[in-house]
Write an enzyme that holds these catalytic residues in place. Structure first.
Site, PDB file in Angstrom:
ATOM      1  CD1 TRP A 131      -2.505   1.552   0.507  1.00  0.00           C
ATOM      2  CD2 TRP A 131      -2.176   2.022   2.625  1.00  0.00           C
ATOM      3  NE1 TRP A 131      -3.693   2.679   0.956  1.00  0.00           N
ATOM      4  CE2 TRP A 131      -2.925   2.900   2.431  1.00  0.00           C
ATOM      5  CE3 TRP A 131      -1.903   1.918   3.515  1.00  0.00           C
ATOM      6  CZ2 TRP A 131      -3.749   4.277   2.958  1.00  0.00           C
ATOM      7  CZ3 TRP A 131      -2.595   2.466   5.036  1.00  0.00           C
ATOM      8  CH2 TRP A 131      -3.392   3.534   4.843  1.00  0.00           C
ATOM      9  CG  ASP A 212      -3.434  -2.577   6.485  1.00  0.00           C
ATOM     10  OD1 ASP A 212      -4.119  -2.923   7.494  1.00  0.00           O
ATOM     11  OD2 ASP A 212      -2.130  -2.488   6.003  1.00  0.00           O
ATOM     12  CE  LYS A 247     -10.639   0.381   2.371  1.00  0.00           C
ATOM     13  NZ  LYS A 247     -10.065   1.242   1.778  1.00  0.00           N
TER      14      LYS A 247
HETATM   15  C1  LMR Z   1      -6.364   2.477  -1.022  1.00  0.00           C
HETATM   16  O1  LMR Z   1      -6.088   2.810  -1.070  1.00  0.00           O
HETATM   17  O2  LMR Z   1      -7.120   3.439  -2.088  1.00  0.00           O
HETATM   18  C2  LMR Z   1      -7.073   2.600   0.071  1.00  0.00           C
HETATM   19  O3  LMR Z   1      -6.612   2.346   1.303  1.00  0.00           O
HETATM   20  C3  LMR Z   1      -7.539   4.418   1.240  1.00  0.00           C
HETATM   21  C4  LMR Z   1      -6.098   5.300   1.526  1.00  0.00           C
HETATM   22  O4  LMR Z   1      -6.588   5.434   2.394  1.00  0.00           O
HETATM   23  O5  LMR Z   1      -5.238   5.094   0.679  1.00  0.00           O
END
Ligand code: LMR
Length: 401
Positions: A131, A212, A247
């Site tokens: 992420w 996570d 989510k």
């Molecule tokens: C994403 O990865 O798009 C979501 O988890 C929202 C974010 O806060 O980035």
């Protein structure tokens, strides 16, 4: 003066795209950037169970006084049951403590601050890719980050052998960040057997799993999605879990999440949790109440809970249907690439394999916003934009490979 001559910070890799999307006045624009669910009409709905819980809360609320530093016991108990299932041994042994945090990001950051206090010299290991906000969260807490291999772009699949090879050399006391399900950004998850292998590796090496868990229920179902967490809990003495209701409850803007610590015994859990509460107190004092009260109300009421489970299943099913539709639409337009792997991935995201150049082409020429690296939010695809999107991707493939 200290504000003079400051260069603007770069836009956020994910949320910055939404800003750019809003400023785009092309009618056919599509936002496949941020991970926010949309229904077939392109709407991010408020769940029915949430609406009902809110009505009850408005009618019964008597105070807006502060929350406890780590949230209410009822919310924390509900989170723990979702994570571990009812009557799990680690809950009965009181080895687990949870704090309600502002979103899953809050949970990650608070957990990171705690680990930094306890293990200042540790390195945090994150999957490659991970992420886009993970490096920021952990480096803001002062950690050095390293990557472990995760995704094999040639096969569009997990590279478990290389992942395991790297994690088998991670030293005791380091922190390994793992996505429990619906890996963000790839949508490629570990099998139960692979989690078992990873658990053995963690126990042998002594690294700390930081899980996570932001998409529970969007992969297989609420129970199966926690397989990795349970496999880990069975073999390691300690771990940290950041969990989110953004989510699976659609509570994005209510910032409703948690961080959970599992210690070797109840005494250790209590002691370490007191330090976590100190960290929370100086960061934001106590959590925002509304989202947590909604979750608490829904999960404690048999009818509302059953409704919620159905709504989560409907989200999961729609995303799966969209995956299949997208693969078919692409297959009908191009034989340059086989996109069938998209239908196998789990959760909101698909790692499309589109190059950064193709992502840029889609944004500039077509008004389609995709995260750099090629992550597509599948939940942003609707019957109304699918054909346009598939045409655009087919065109992008002719631009470059
Ligand atoms: C994403 O990865 O798009 C979501 O988890 C929202 C974010 O806060 O980035």
């Amino acid at each position: 003066m200290i504000f003079e001559h400051i260069e603007p910070a770069p836009a956020d890799a994910i949320l910055g795209l939404t800003e750019a999307f809003r400023a785009d006045d092309r009618a056919q624009k599509i936002n496949l950037g941020v991970g926010v669910y949309q229904d077939d009409n392109g709407v991010t709905p408020v769940m029915d169970c949430v609406k009902e819980a809110e009505k009850r809360l408005v009618a019964s609320e008597t105070t807006k006084s502060y929350m406890p530093i780590s949230g209410t016991p009822a919310y924390k108990a509900q989170v723990q049951q979702l994570l571990f299932g009812e009557a799990h041994g680690v809950l009965e042994d009181q080895r687990v403590r949870t704090a309600h945090t502002p979103g899953g990001t809050g949970g990650l950051r608070v957990g990171a601050e705690l680990l930094k206090q306890l293990r200042p010299g540790a390195t945090v290991w994150a999957s490659s890719p991970t992420w886009a906000n993970h490096p920021g969260v952990f480096s803001a807490a002062g950690f050095a980050l390293k990557n472990y291999p995760y995704y094999d772009a040639d096969r569009n699949a997990l590279d478990f052998a290389r992942m395991q090879e790297t994690l088998s050399a991670v030293p005791a006391g380091d922190v390994v960040l793992l996505h429990v399900c619906c890996h963000n950004p790839t949508g490629v998850d570990l099998t139960a057997d692979q989690w078992a292998e990873l658990g053995k590796c963690a126990a042998r090496q002594g690294w700390i799993p930081f899980l996570d868990f932001a998409y529970q229920g969007l992969g297989m179902d609420l129970e199966q999605d926690r397989t990795g967490l349970l496999q880990m809990a069975a073999v390691v003495p300690e771990m940290v879990v950041a969990h989110s209701f953004s989510k699976n409850f659609g509570l994005y803007r209510e910032r409703t999440g948690s961080v959970t610590l599992m210690a070797e015994n109840a005494t250790a859990a209590q002691a370490v949790f007191s330090h976590l509460e100190k960290i929370i107190r100086v960061l934001y004092s106590n959590p925002p109440a509304h989202g947590g009260q909604i979750v608490q109300t829904v999960l404690a009421d048999a009818d509302l809970r059953a409704g919620w489970e159905k709504e989560v299943a409907a989200i999961r099913d729609r995303i799966q249907r969209v995956r299949v539709d997208l693969v078919a639409a692409l297959k009908a337009r191009t034989d340059k690439r086989n996109f069938s792997f998209i239908a196998q991935q789990k959760g909101m995201f698909s790692f499309s394999g589109l190059s950064d150049e193709q992502v840029q082409f889609l944004r500039e020429k077509k008004g389609i916003y995709i995260v750099k690296g090629g992550r597509i939010n599948v939940a942003g695809i609707t019957p109304a934009n699918l054909e346009y999107l598939a045409d655009a991707i087919a065109a992008a493939l002719t631009v470059s490979e």
